[in-house]
Structures are given as C-alpha cells and as structure tokens.
Design a protein around this motif. Structure first.
Motif, PDB file in Angstrom:
ATOM      1  N   LEU A  55       0.843  -1.208   0.000  1.00  4.61           N
ATOM      2  CA  LEU A  55       0.000   0.000   0.000  1.00  4.61           C
ATOM      3  C   LEU A  55       0.876   1.256   0.000  1.00  4.61           C
ATOM      4  O   LEU A  55       0.609   2.219  -0.727  1.00  4.61           O
ATOM      5  CB  LEU A  55      -0.897   0.004   1.248  1.00  4.61           C
ATOM      6  N   PHE A  56       1.929   1.237   0.813  1.00  3.73           N
ATOM      7  CA  PHE A  56       2.814   2.395   0.936  1.00  3.73           C
ATOM      8  C   PHE A  56       3.469   2.721  -0.417  1.00  3.73           C
ATOM      9  O   PHE A  56       3.520   3.882  -0.838  1.00  3.73           O
ATOM     10  CB  PHE A  56       3.878   2.094   2.003  1.00  3.73           C
ATOM     11  N   ILE A  57       3.944   1.683  -1.102  1.00  2.00           N
ATOM     12  CA  ILE A  57       4.589   1.902  -2.408  1.00  2.00           C
ATOM     13  C   ILE A  57       3.551   2.366  -3.432  1.00  2.00           C
ATOM     14  O   ILE A  57       3.763   3.331  -4.169  1.00  2.00           O
ATOM     15  CB  ILE A  57       5.275   0.603  -2.885  1.00  2.00           C
ATOM     16  N   ILE A  59       0.716   3.905  -3.096  1.00  2.00           N
ATOM     17  CA  ILE A  59       0.210   5.266  -2.910  1.00  2.00           C
ATOM     18  C   ILE A  59       1.244   6.287  -3.375  1.00  2.00           C
ATOM     19  O   ILE A  59       0.898   7.277  -4.025  1.00  2.00           O
ATOM     20  CB  ILE A  59      -0.238   5.480  -1.452  1.00  2.00           C
ATOM     21  N   HIS A  60       2.503   6.038  -3.108  1.00  2.00           N
ATOM     22  CA  HIS A  60       3.530   6.981  -3.564  1.00  2.00           C
ATOM     23  C   HIS A  60       3.638   6.983  -5.086  1.00  2.00           C
ATOM     24  O   HIS A  60       3.827   8.038  -5.703  1.00  2.00           O
ATOM     25  CB  HIS A  60       4.889   6.649  -2.932  1.00  2.00           C
ATOM     26  N   GLN A  61       3.511   5.823  -5.690  1.00  2.00           N
ATOM     27  CA  GLN A  61       3.601   5.776  -7.155  1.00  2.00           C
ATOM     28  C   GLN A  61       2.421   6.503  -7.791  1.00  2.00           C
ATOM     29  O   GLN A  61       2.581   7.208  -8.793  1.00  2.00           O
ATOM     30  CB  GLN A  61       3.681   4.318  -7.637  1.00  2.00           C
ATOM     31  N   ASP A 117       1.938  -1.007  12.169  1.00  2.00           N
ATOM     32  CA  ASP A 117       2.165  -1.695  10.892  1.00  2.00           C
ATOM     33  C   ASP A 117       3.200  -0.947  10.042  1.00  2.00           C
ATOM     34  O   ASP A 117       3.968  -1.566   9.300  1.00  2.00           O
ATOM     35  CB  ASP A 117       0.832  -1.874  10.138  1.00  2.00           C
ATOM     36  N   PHE A 118       3.221   0.405  10.161  1.00  2.00           N
ATOM     37  CA  PHE A 118       4.241   1.189   9.445  1.00  2.00           C
ATOM     38  C   PHE A 118       5.637   0.850   9.997  1.00  2.00           C
ATOM     39  O   PHE A 118       6.599   0.686   9.243  1.00  2.00           O
ATOM     40  CB  PHE A 118       3.926   2.684   9.587  1.00  2.00           C
ATOM     41  N   LEU A 119       5.709   0.717  11.333  1.00  2.00           N
ATOM     42  CA  LEU A 119       7.016   0.456  11.966  1.00  2.00           C
ATOM     43  C   LEU A 119       7.612  -0.893  11.557  1.00  2.00           C
ATOM     44  O   LEU A 119       8.810  -1.103  11.672  1.00  2.00           O
ATOM     45  CB  LEU A 119       6.887   0.553  13.496  1.00  2.00           C
ATOM     46  N   PHE A 121       8.156  -1.810   8.648  1.00  2.00           N
ATOM     47  CA  PHE A 121       9.118  -1.649   7.533  1.00  2.00           C
ATOM     48  C   PHE A 121       9.786  -0.274   7.503  1.00  2.00           C
ATOM     49  O   PHE A 121      10.675  -0.035   6.708  1.00  2.00           O
ATOM     50  CB  PHE A 121       8.440  -1.936   6.179  1.00  2.00           C
ATOM     51  N   ARG A 122       9.402   0.650   8.419  1.00  2.00           N
ATOM     52  CA  ARG A 122       9.924   2.024   8.355  1.00  2.00           C
ATOM     53  C   ARG A 122      11.448   2.096   8.384  1.00  2.00           C
ATOM     54  O   ARG A 122      12.058   2.843   7.612  1.00  2.00           O
ATOM     55  CB  ARG A 122       9.347   2.854   9.506  1.00  2.00           C
ATOM     56  N   GLN A 123      12.087   1.292   9.276  1.00  2.00           N
ATOM     57  CA  GLN A 123      13.547   1.402   9.420  1.00  2.00           C
ATOM     58  C   GLN A 123      14.284   1.034   8.123  1.00  2.00           C
ATOM     59  O   GLN A 123      15.394   1.484   7.889  1.00  2.00           O
ATOM     60  CB  GLN A 123      14.058   0.586  10.611  1.00  2.00           C
ATOM     61  N   PRO A 127      17.901   6.178   4.124  1.00  2.00           N
ATOM     62  CA  PRO A 127      17.642   7.607   4.262  1.00  2.00           C
ATOM     63  C   PRO A 127      16.649   8.155   3.229  1.00  2.00           C
ATOM     64  O   PRO A 127      16.591   9.363   3.009  1.00  2.00           O
ATOM     65  CB  PRO A 127      19.032   8.219   4.032  1.00  2.00           C
ATOM     66  N   ALA A 128      15.887   7.270   2.570  1.00  2.00           N
ATOM     67  CA  ALA A 128      14.912   7.760   1.588  1.00  2.00           C
ATOM     68  C   ALA A 128      13.772   8.492   2.298  1.00  2.00           C
ATOM     69  O   ALA A 128      13.464   8.212   3.457  1.00  2.00           O
ATOM     70  CB  ALA A 128      14.345   6.588   0.781  1.00  2.00           C
ATOM     71  N   SER A 129      13.152   9.420   1.569  1.00  2.00           N
ATOM     72  CA  SER A 129      12.062  10.216   2.127  1.00  2.00           C
ATOM     73  C   SER A 129      11.350  10.947   1.003  1.00  2.00           C
ATOM     74  O   SER A 129      11.937  11.188  -0.063  1.00  2.00           O
ATOM     75  CB  SER A 129      12.635  11.243   3.106  1.00  2.00           C
ATOM     76  N   GLY A 130      10.107  11.343   1.257  1.00  2.00           N
ATOM     77  CA  GLY A 130       9.362  12.154   0.298  1.00  2.00           C
ATOM     78  C   GLY A 130      10.060  13.476   0.021  1.00  2.00           C
ATOM     79  O   GLY A 130       9.819  14.101  -1.019  1.00  2.00           O
ATOM     80  N   PHE A 131      10.918  13.874   0.927  1.00  2.00           N
ATOM     81  CA  PHE A 131      11.727  15.071   0.749  1.00  2.00           C
ATOM     82  C   PHE A 131      12.493  15.036  -0.577  1.00  2.00           C
ATOM     83  O   PHE A 131      12.805  16.070  -1.156  1.00  2.00           O
ATOM     84  CB  PHE A 131      12.722  15.130   1.924  1.00  2.00           C
ATOM     85  N   SER A 245      12.243  11.987  14.514  1.00  2.00           N
ATOM     86  CA  SER A 245      12.836  12.644  13.349  1.00  2.00           C
ATOM     87  C   SER A 245      12.562  11.791  12.103  1.00  2.00           C
ATOM     88  O   SER A 245      12.204  10.608  12.210  1.00  2.00           O
ATOM     89  CB  SER A 245      14.335  12.882  13.556  1.00  2.00           C
ATOM     90  N   GLY A 246      12.723  12.437  10.937  1.00  2.00           N
ATOM     91  CA  GLY A 246      12.341  11.779   9.695  1.00  2.00           C
ATOM     92  C   GLY A 246      13.439  10.894   9.116  1.00  2.00           C
ATOM     93  O   GLY A 246      14.620  11.107   9.407  1.00  2.00           O
ATOM     94  N   THR A 247      13.033   9.958   8.283  1.00  2.00           N
ATOM     95  CA  THR A 247      14.025   9.090   7.625  1.00  2.00           C
ATOM     96  C   THR A 247      14.936   9.893   6.701  1.00  2.00           C
ATOM     97  O   THR A 247      16.052   9.483   6.404  1.00  2.00           O
ATOM     98  CB  THR A 247      13.327   7.995   6.784  1.00  2.00           C
ATOM     99  N   GLY A 248      14.454  11.063   6.262  1.00  2.00           N
ATOM    100  CA  GLY A 248      15.248  11.919   5.375  1.00  2.00           C
ATOM    101  C   GLY A 248      16.253  12.760   6.145  1.00  2.00           C
ATOM    102  O   GLY A 248      16.997  13.535   5.550  1.00  2.00           O
TER     103      GLY A 248
HETATM  104  N1  LIG Z   1       9.947  10.155   5.892  1.00  2.00           N
HETATM  105  C1  LIG Z   1       9.104   9.103   6.442  1.00  2.00           C
HETATM  106  C2  LIG Z   1       9.202   7.856   5.590  1.00  2.00           C
HETATM  107  C3  LIG Z   1       8.378   8.086   4.403  1.00  2.00           C
HETATM  108  O1  LIG Z   1       7.238   8.437   4.555  1.00  2.00           O
HETATM  109  C4  LIG Z   1       8.913   7.877   3.048  1.00  2.00           C
HETATM  110  C5  LIG Z   1      10.011   7.054   2.867  1.00  2.00           C
HETATM  111  C6  LIG Z   1      10.469   6.787   1.587  1.00  2.00           C
HETATM  112  C7  LIG Z   1       9.846   7.335   0.497  1.00  2.00           C
HETATM  113  C8  LIG Z   1       8.750   8.169   0.675  1.00  2.00           C
HETATM  114  C9  LIG Z   1       8.285   8.449   1.953  1.00  2.00           C
HETATM  115  N2  LIG Z   1       7.201   9.266   2.073  1.00  2.00           N
HETATM  116  C10 LIG Z   1       7.165  10.487   2.615  1.00  2.00           C
HETATM  117  O2  LIG Z   1       8.046  11.035   3.203  1.00  2.00           O
HETATM  118  C11 LIG Z   1       9.456   8.808   7.897  1.00  2.00           C
HETATM  119  O3  LIG Z   1      10.293   9.497   8.460  1.00  2.00           O
HETATM  120  O4  LIG Z   1       8.841   7.916   8.462  1.00  2.00           O
END
Ligand SMILES: N[C@@H](CC(=O)c1ccccc1NC=O)C(=O)O
Ligand code: HEM
Length: 275
Positions: A55-57, A59-61, A117-119, A121-123, A127-131, A245-248
């Motif tokens: 679902l996470f992938i 929605i981003h796509q 459920d997010f946790l 796979f979150r780790q 360092p990827a992020s929507g940023f 803090s964020g993954t980014g």
């Molecule tokens: N930055 C999010 C992770 C996350 O949502 C994400 C990770 C990889 C690709 C896109 C993401 N979506 C938005 O930040 C976090 O810190 O949990």
C-alpha cells in the motif's frame, strides 16, 4: 425471452468481439498502458514482507503519476497565460484543482495503516524520504516558490533529475505568467506595489476585468489546495511517527510545520486585507 442464438448476425458474438479493434498493429489494453512494466514496479524492502508495504509503495507511485500530470497541466497553463490564451489557462487550472483535491483525499487511504504496521518496515526506508521527490519540488518551483537551497540539500539525485530541477529554477513561474496577463490588459506589473494596485483595480472593476479576476482566483485556489495537502500530510505524519525525526534526516513534523505558512502568491493573499 430472447436468447443469444436468436440474434441475427452472420458472425457468432464471439467472432464479432475478437475481430473488434484488431486492425494493423496488435495494440492491446496491456501493451498500450505498459502494464507489464507498471505492475512489476512494486518491490518491497521488508523481508519477510510487511503486509502494508505494498500500500505504501502504491500510494507513492500514484502520487508521482499525478505529479507528472500536474506538471504537464501547470506548464501548459503558464504558457497559455503568456501566450494570451487566458481561457485555456483557466480551463487547465480547473483540472489542476480537481487533481489536487484527489491528492489531498488520498491521504485517507494511507491513514488506514496503523503506526505499528508502518514500523514493521519504516527502518528499511532510511535515508529515503518524500523530501527527495523531484516532481514535488518541480511543482513548487514552477508555481513560484523557487528555493535553490533545495537543489543542494538533495542527496542522491541523478544527473537528469539535477538538470530538471535547475531548469525549473531558470524558467518562468505561474506568477511570472500572471504578470504577463496583467500587462496584456494594460495594467502595471513592475514592482510589488504596482501589482497590488493593479489587482485592486481588477477587484473593484470586475465587469471590465472578469477574466483576469477569475484567473487570479484560480491561482489562489491552486495555492490553497497545495496548503491543504501540506496540512494533511503533517497531521498524518504526527499520527504515524509522532515527534520522531524523519528518515530523510529532518526534525520530522517540526520541519514540516515550518513549511505550512508558505504561499505561492503572497500578493494575491495580501489583496484580501486591502479590499
Ligand atoms: N519520511 C518518512 C518515511 C516516508 O514516509 C517515506 C520514505 C520513503 C519514500 C517516501 C516516503 N514518504 C514520505 O516522506 C518517515 O520518516 O517515516
Ligand atoms: C506514513 C506516511 C508518511 C510519513 C510518516 C511521512 C513522513 C515524512 C517526513 C518525516 C518528512 C520530512 C522529511 C524527512 O523524512 O526527514 C516528509 C516529507 C515529505 N513527504 Fe512524507 N510521509 C508520509 C507519506 C507521504 C506521502 C504519501 C507522500 C506523497 C508523495 C509524501 C511526500 C512527502 C514530501 C513531498 C515531503 C517533502 C515536504 C517538504 O519538503 O515540504 N509523504 N514526510
């Protein structure tokens, strides 16, 4: 009751169906839409697979596909304004708004995922992020919020992505194009003071400047919908990860909240105080 066999045709229904649309190249639904590639593009990082990562992938796509469409429409709207086709710009901006409402509402789908459920796979995502969404930043730059520091802060951009962002920093924005429209209607648009005075004229004489007023409102709507997305996103983030803090590498929701007051068209907002 009429049965299939009683229908008068010189072909059976099956043959009629098979021959339909098969002239020349063998285009099919799947080949036209490149479904082979599209549906083979969801690769989970989690192992064993976390149920919600698909679902996470997805929605981003879907977001990125809509971002692509938005860039197509916003670029065309900008060019239409500069080219004197205000009616076409207006038409395209209405479509932009509808897509942006979909983008805001889509947050509901991701919010069916729980933080637990997010946790799962979150780790794996750091360092990827929507940023790092290049198209998201292109949309900001194209709309008027150019910030060259973002190009430097991006890590891991491909050469092509770097060039796309730099090109957006160099090209005219929606706001530049709106100033062209003001000038084309005989209104001054040099300094901010001139633009504000021109917009007051437009606002007070709507029968004379109906198209310009409507275009300004369409731009404001685009700005407001972008703000709605940021607001929904940060609340979703707080629901998912609280104050982590964020993954980014940012402070997370503190960083995202600092972005909420951003306006693409501050002079259109200031106008409200001057009426
Ligand atoms: N930055 C999010 C992770 C996350 O949502 C994400 C990770 C990889 C690709 C896109 C993401 N979506 C938005 O930040 C976090 O810190 O949990
Ligand atoms: C579980 C869901 C989500 C969480 C927890 C989340 C979290 C975050 C966080 C913490 C940041 C700050 C940067 C950093 O990582 O340090 C961020 C930025 C961002 N996220 Fe998300 N996000 C989620 C879903 C989405 C979705 C679905 C999109 C759609 C494309 C998205 C797009 C963005 C964008 C564009 C930024 C940069 C915002 C800016 O710089 O103003 N995020 N996200």
């Amino acid at each position: 009751m009429v049965e299939w066999s009683t229908v008068t045709t010189d072909q059976s229904p099956d043959e009629a169906f098979v021959s339909f649309g098969e002239q020349g190249a063998q285009l099919t639904y799947g080949s036209y839409l490149r479904l082979g590639q599209l549906l083979d593009s969801q690769h989970l990082e989690s192992d064993p697979p976390a149920h919600d990562e698909l679902l996470f992938i997805t929605i981003h796509q879907v977001y990125e596909l809509w971002f692509k469409q938005l860039l197509h429409e916003v670029t065309a709207a900008r060019d239409a304004m500069t080219g004197g086709k205000v009616w076409w710009a207006q038409h395209l901006l209405q479509r932009v708004h509808v897509i942006e409402r979909v983008l805001v509402q889509q947050v509901d789908v991701l919010e069916t995922m729980t933080p637990q459920d997010f946790l799962e796979f979150r780790q794996r995502l750091a360092p990827a992020s929507g940023f790092q969404s290049v198209q998201f930043r292109e949309l900001e730059f194209l709309s008027g919020a150019k910030d060259a520091t973002y190009v430097k802060r991006f890590r891991g951009l491909t050469e092509e992505e770097q060039q796309r962002l730099t090109a957006r920093l160099d090209e005219p924005t929606l706001w530049d194009a709106f100033l062209d429209v003001l000038r084309a209607h005989g209104l001054a648009a040099g300094s901010d003071e001139e633009v504000s005075a021109s917009m007051r004229t437009v606002a007070h004489d709507r029968s004379q400047y109906a198209a310009v007023w409507a275009l300004g409102e369409a731009l404001l709507q685009h700005d407001e919908l972008a703000a709605s997305w940021r607001a929904r996103h940060v609340v979703m983030v707080e629901r998912m990860i609280g104050a982590k803090s964020g993954t980014g590498g940012s402070s997370g929701s503190t960083y995202l909240r600092s972005r909420l007051p951003m306006q693409y068209f501050p002079l259109l907002w200031n106008l409200r105080s001057e009426l």
